[in-house]
Design a protein around this motif. Sequence first.
Motif, PDB file in Angstrom:
ATOM      1  N   ASP A   7     -34.199 -17.021  18.781  1.00 60.02           N
ATOM      2  CA  ASP A   7     -34.852 -17.907  19.749  1.00 60.02           C
ATOM      3  C   ASP A   7     -35.400 -19.191  19.149  1.00 60.02           C
ATOM      4  O   ASP A   7     -35.829 -20.087  19.874  1.00 60.02           O
ATOM      5  CB  ASP A   7     -35.979 -17.164  20.482  1.00 60.02           C
ATOM      6  N   SER A   8     -35.404 -19.280  17.805  1.00 60.48           N
ATOM      7  CA  SER A   8     -35.930 -20.501  17.178  1.00 60.48           C
ATOM      8  C   SER A   8     -34.930 -21.658  17.222  1.00 60.48           C
ATOM      9  O   SER A   8     -35.264 -22.785  16.869  1.00 60.48           O
ATOM     10  CB  SER A   8     -36.286 -20.205  15.721  1.00 60.48           C
ATOM     11  N   LYS A   9     -33.696 -21.375  17.644  1.00 62.36           N
ATOM     12  CA  LYS A   9     -32.657 -22.418  17.620  1.00 62.36           C
ATOM     13  C   LYS A   9     -32.855 -23.381  18.784  1.00 62.36           C
ATOM     14  O   LYS A   9     -33.267 -22.978  19.880  1.00 62.36           O
ATOM     15  CB  LYS A   9     -31.276 -21.776  17.723  1.00 62.36           C
ATOM     16  N   LYS A  10     -32.475 -24.637  18.562  1.00 64.68           N
ATOM     17  CA  LYS A  10     -32.664 -25.686  19.559  1.00 64.68           C
ATOM     18  C   LYS A  10     -31.716 -25.536  20.746  1.00 64.68           C
ATOM     19  O   LYS A  10     -32.099 -25.701  21.893  1.00 64.68           O
ATOM     20  CB  LYS A  10     -32.448 -27.040  18.883  1.00 64.68           C
ATOM     21  N   TYR A  11     -30.449 -25.232  20.448  1.00 68.21           N
ATOM     22  CA  TYR A  11     -29.444 -25.109  21.513  1.00 68.21           C
ATOM     23  C   TYR A  11     -29.183 -23.643  21.842  1.00 68.21           C
ATOM     24  O   TYR A  11     -29.277 -22.771  20.973  1.00 68.21           O
ATOM     25  CB  TYR A  11     -28.120 -25.764  21.107  1.00 68.21           C
TER      26      TYR A  11
END
Lengths: 325, 325, 325, 325
Positions: A7-11
């Motif tokens: 969930d830390s990813k931008k996309y």
Amino acid sequence: MKYQFDDSKKYDVIAVGRACIDLNAVEYNRPMEETMTFSKYVGGSPANIAIGTAKLGLKVGFVGKIPDDQHGRFIEQYMRNVGVDTSEMIVDKDGHKTGLAFTEIKSPDECSILMYRDQVADLYLQTDEINEDYIKNTKALVISGTALSQSPSREAILKTVQLARQHDVKIVFELDYRPYTWKTTEETAVYYQLVAEQANIVIGTRDEFDMLENHVGGENAATVTALFGHTPELIVIKHGVEGSYAYTKSGETFRGKAYMTKVLKTFGAGDSYASAFLYALITGESIETALKFGSASASIVVSKHSSSEAMPSVSEIEDLIAAQV
Amino acid sequence: MKYQFDDSKKYDVIAVGRACIDLNAVEYNRPMEETMTFSKYVGGSPANIAIGTAKLGLKVGFVGKIPDDQHGRFIEQYMRNVGVDTSEMIVDKDGHKTGLAFTEIKSPDECSILMYRDQVADLYLQTDEINEDYIKNTKALVISGTALSQSPSREAILKTVQLARQHDVKIVFELDYRPYTWKTTEETAVYYQLVAEQANIVIGTRDEFDMLENHVGGENAATVTALFGHTPELIVIKHGVEGSYAYTKSGETFRGKAYMTKVLKTFGAGDSYASAFLYALITGESIETALKFGSASASIVVSKHSSSEAMPSVSEIEDLIAAQV
Amino acid sequence: MKYQFDDSKKYDVIAVGRACIDLNAVEYNRPMEETMTFSKYVGGSPANIAIGTAKLGLKVGFVGKIPDDQHGRFIEQYMRNVGVDTSEMIVDKDGHKTGLAFTEIKSPDECSILMYRDQVADLYLQTDEINEDYIKNTKALVISGTALSQSPSREAILKTVQLARQHDVKIVFELDYRPYTWKTTEETAVYYQLVAEQANIVIGTRDEFDMLENHVGGENAATVTALFGHTPELIVIKHGVEGSYAYTKSGETFRGKAYMTKVLKTFGAGDSYASAFLYALITGESIETALKFGSASASIVVSKHSSSEAMPSVSEIEDLIAAQV
Amino acid sequence: MKYQFDDSKKYDVIAVGRACIDLNAVEYNRPMEETMTFSKYVGGSPANIAIGTAKLGLKVGFVGKIPDDQHGRFIEQYMRNVGVDTSEMIVDKDGHKTGLAFTEIKSPDECSILMYRDQVADLYLQTDEINEDYIKNTKALVISGTALSQSPSREAILKTVQLARQHDVKIVFELDYRPYTWKTTEETAVYYQLVAEQANIVIGTRDEFDMLENHVGGENAATVTALFGHTPELIVIKHGVEGSYAYTKSGETFRGKAYMTKVLKTFGAGDSYASAFLYALITGESIETALKFGSASASIVVSKHSSSEAMPSVSEIEDLIAAQV
């Protein structure tokens, strides 16, 4: 059962591969020789998935190569307008063209496609045009099998896979097999096998998995056993109107049914399936629900004229699921 | 420490890739412009390794494609005569040629090579020409990096790697980097990385490992850490006259020194090194001894006129090792 | 009867086309598979004619493309040393190679050649590398048929022909047919026809004129009648050991006999014939004498090891003619 | 003054070269990026001339290569239906495609075309597909310059020219220069020069004659003097809205004016000009009248949506001429 993303990813999703032009017959129920007018849409499996997931509300990016011409500019504008980040769409400077698909709609069962795929820009994506900082910032990286069919796109994809693995990005391999541009089925099997072994999620029709295994009439059980010996954690095998199956590395099997609809044409089903399936998975729905979303979305698209423009909203999908419990 | 092979296999070594013609300057110490006579030898890294290991007494096979001409027939006859099984050498029927290497011997330090590598038969090896029953029957499969440089040889090699993994054949990846035939260094890095991750033993010079990592000035420690995260169990990195290092997955490091010799020319060293190193490993010698065998064999070949014809016997190698304790 | 050239021109002969490397078997009377040593010579029909006419004392230039490597530099140096002006030899900067011809001398009747003609520099000569000021300054421009076999050399030659016609340079078309590099015999016929119609002198074997006419078994009478309907003024048709015929537009026919010799190998005959024939014609000898010079020169070269190095002097030719009156 | 054709021939006109698909913007006055619908028409200069002359009532044949797909079949059917003999249209069996031209109609002065010309079937016409019995039976053979741009079509055209000359067929060379598919302007100049010198009638714009001469800013006087030194008897040079000039070998010059019209788009003018000019010439009208026919026909086509479908009838042309005396 649910599938976990970082969930830390931008996309949510970055799709990699071709973005093309579909030229769909305006006049139905006749051979293409008698079709005199064509409507223009964005097409190409990964572009459709980017459009489909963006329309469903995900945060989506696209990596691919488009020509420096009117068709290329149309594609970029269209995708940007539906919410896809196009900052990593590379403009080809060597005169390559957008692929074209002229579609004929003879009858609901009989639709043929006339492809223009010589010297297409999407297959000229290069390894040094892949931006590691972009790739590492997505929950799911969608790889289209067709992008492996020729160099240098093939190497760009293989590098993308290596980068995704280094950065804990989930690789979704959409087999998306198209006979044109591949030299031999042996060649297809080599690269499909190679990338499937390194992917986390593999999605395809039974026929496409047969391509991967380079023989006809394969059994799902053997297919998933072989692939689960490597990286894959979730495998979706589609059997057309008979529905689809999802297999997990931990041993579960889920079955999704097909939804009834008034079919206008057969193409576009796979991309809308993948879009909605991924949407559900990424938004935390169970695999069972994701199967429903995929099937319902496919049903909606085959009843409409285009593949990209027809991508449904979440409520359209939910309505269909509710209507055919 | 010793390295284990599967003793039930029929062959000790099967080498895959190119078999070419070397045309070595008969007159020394002059530029090639003034060389008026050339001697013909079999050449090409995997062919040399097949010849070298066969002359040391191993049971050796070769998989590769040769032209249907006088040079092709010479290569097959020569290799058969030194004891290599040539039953899986494919004869090209499409007019491709044997690669040529004209070598110039200006001085011991200054040797240049003029290559003919356009449309060479060895790079036209096809996936459907790979015999699974043959590949599965060897202790060690030697893959040459150059065979990855172009399609369809590239796919044939990738398939060979897939077959070897399925049948518990140890894959020895000799990086064998040659700039010709590769399009870009990015492309090289993609395929070197891909195959190295799937190999059991990786052998190359420090410069070749830099190619794999697509940057210059790499450190051995970082290189082996990255590769040991995948399949590799034993990695050999050569540093020329400074000697070579062998690293094991279990954490050991071994150093081998270079042997003194009167150098005639610099080429051929790598193939003779690999031949004797593999011979020692396969016959049950320790890694330390294998490093000595490799270095001694390389020293012998650089003092002689050819690469293949000059491959030493076991007693020649043992004599040199004993003489320079 | 004599043939007139424009004496105000600076050069006697400028030859255009390929300059290659011959690698001639040092060991005779054996198949090439058993030949272990090769001697290097300059080869290629127009290069041989330039060398042959320069050695006979004419003022000769050469237009062609050579690689930027050791073989290229050897060719330029050798041709310059025998007196050919090499100021218009273009050095290829795109990595193309010199063509190679490995020759096998099994017996006087059985000589085969193994050609390397992929991506050869001579076929990459470009129209914009043709120097009009150079071309216009020669009595005779020798065009080799092989230079028409591929683009861009083909267009460079067609442009050279256009320039020669504009500047009253006599075009000598040496058919010089080699099957490699041509795609089809139809293609050969189209370009042979096109250039022959614009040439002043056409020289070839009967078989080569059959290629021009795209059928087998042609008759000299029909051949010369058709060509004399266009530009040609003098046509030489060679019939091997049966001798050769020269036809003039004004209706004369001359026959030249073949000279007896101890044949070592069959190649090189055509180029030495053309060299001595042109030498005689340009120095004001009659056509009858030119035929003798051509035949005698061919006899001398087939008795020796090379094609270029063996090109005879005027006195050698005159001695042979005198000895076999 | 009139121009003579051989009335014993079966066909009035045979056109050789490409037949393609035009996809014309249905929506006007906008960039192609915003054009969403395209109408399909037959296109390509020689196909348009065949259609144009057939619609004017001449007996017309076509030689060219079309793909084995829906677009290829549409082209053949359309041309057959307007009266063109299509018995010598060859169906490509190697997967090549029809060329495409997407046209944008931004404003009357600003029309751009997006071409698809990679691997197009028309450029794969082969010498052995040319039927001598067909070619010899026409009064006029229309050669399109674009058909010279690539092999093997180039050789097929050169052979067609040779056959036409042997059988007293008048060669009409429509320069029809399109930058795509030509490698260099030098290459264009070589082949334009070669074919123009062998043609009887040469038609082109001033810019196209500049291509032939490989420099800009050429003068008509010098152009026609140079060409009349060879085969040409009649040369038409078009100067857009300033009108066109016809020059005869016997020294006459005729000027034709442009007709006023409401311009919708600029393309299609050249083909309709050539069609009507040839129609007038072949039906025995004077060169002055032929110039009027050409200009009037061009004016009609630029006011309409397509190039082929819009080809006018004789009475439409005559009406316009009468209206703007």
